[in-house]
Motif scaffolding. Sequence first.
Motif, PDB file in Angstrom:
ATOM      1  N   ARG A 196      10.349   6.253  -1.509  1.00 38.74           N
ATOM      2  CA  ARG A 196      11.506   5.923  -2.341  1.00 38.74           C
ATOM      3  C   ARG A 196      12.587   6.980  -2.194  1.00 38.74           C
ATOM      4  O   ARG A 196      13.777   6.667  -2.139  1.00 38.74           O
ATOM      5  N   TYR A 197      12.178   8.253  -2.120  1.00 40.74           N
ATOM      6  CA  TYR A 197      13.142   9.336  -1.944  1.00 40.74           C
ATOM      7  C   TYR A 197      13.865   9.203  -0.607  1.00 40.74           C
ATOM      8  O   TYR A 197      15.097   9.275  -0.546  1.00 40.74           O
ATOM      9  N   TYR A 198      13.104   9.002   0.474  1.00 34.93           N
ATOM     10  CA  TYR A 198      13.718   8.866   1.789  1.00 34.93           C
ATOM     11  C   TYR A 198      14.652   7.661   1.835  1.00 34.93           C
ATOM     12  O   TYR A 198      15.753   7.735   2.381  1.00 34.93           O
ATOM     13  N   GLY A 199      14.217   6.550   1.273  1.00 35.44           N
ATOM     14  CA  GLY A 199      15.042   5.343   1.279  1.00 35.44           C
ATOM     15  C   GLY A 199      16.321   5.517   0.487  1.00 35.44           C
ATOM     16  O   GLY A 199      17.400   5.134   0.941  1.00 35.44           O
ATOM     17  N   LYS A 228      -8.784   8.753  -5.413  1.00 33.62           N
ATOM     18  CA  LYS A 228      -7.996   9.552  -4.473  1.00 33.62           C
ATOM     19  C   LYS A 228      -6.972   8.666  -3.764  1.00 33.62           C
ATOM     20  O   LYS A 228      -5.827   9.066  -3.567  1.00 33.62           O
ATOM     21  N   ASP A 229      -7.382   7.466  -3.387  1.00 33.45           N
ATOM     22  CA  ASP A 229      -6.477   6.537  -2.713  1.00 33.45           C
ATOM     23  C   ASP A 229      -5.302   6.174  -3.612  1.00 33.45           C
ATOM     24  O   ASP A 229      -4.163   6.065  -3.149  1.00 33.45           O
ATOM     25  N   ALA A 242      -1.482   6.934  -2.672  1.00 34.82           N
ATOM     26  CA  ALA A 242      -0.510   5.842  -2.625  1.00 34.82           C
ATOM     27  C   ALA A 242       0.697   6.159  -3.504  1.00 34.82           C
ATOM     28  O   ALA A 242       1.841   5.879  -3.127  1.00 34.82           O
ATOM     29  N   ALA A 243       0.455   6.753  -4.671  1.00 35.50           N
ATOM     30  CA  ALA A 243       1.557   7.108  -5.566  1.00 35.50           C
ATOM     31  C   ALA A 243       2.441   8.169  -4.927  1.00 35.50           C
ATOM     32  O   ALA A 243       3.680   8.110  -5.006  1.00 35.50           O
ATOM     33  N   LYS A 244       1.807   9.137  -4.260  1.00 36.27           N
ATOM     34  CA  LYS A 244       2.562  10.200  -3.600  1.00 36.27           C
ATOM     35  C   LYS A 244       3.411   9.627  -2.462  1.00 36.27           C
ATOM     36  O   LYS A 244       4.579   9.966  -2.307  1.00 36.27           O
TER      37      LYS A 244
END
Length: 86
Positions: free
Chosen positions: A22-25, A9-10, A14-16
């Motif tokens: 990355r999208y925000y950046g 789950k972690d 983490a992938a999400k």
Amino acid sequence: MANHKATKKDVRQAAKRRDRNRYYGKTTRNAIRNLKASADDTAYDAALPLTVSMIDKLAKRGIIHKNKASNLKSKLARKTEFKKTA
């Protein structure tokens, strides 16, 4: 690869988070690039607060360091000052 249920789950979380960060950046970098490329002073002044807000959100989320955010905002604000004095 992870063997425990919680570790799997972690890894998913983490992938999400990584994709979201990355999208925000990338979106913020594009906004900064577009802002720097704008030749119109009124368009620059109108877009500056939105871009600064995006930079602040990146720093708040921990995607970039607060000092980097401050440096970026300072550079963008200086460009406005130079346009007004010139």
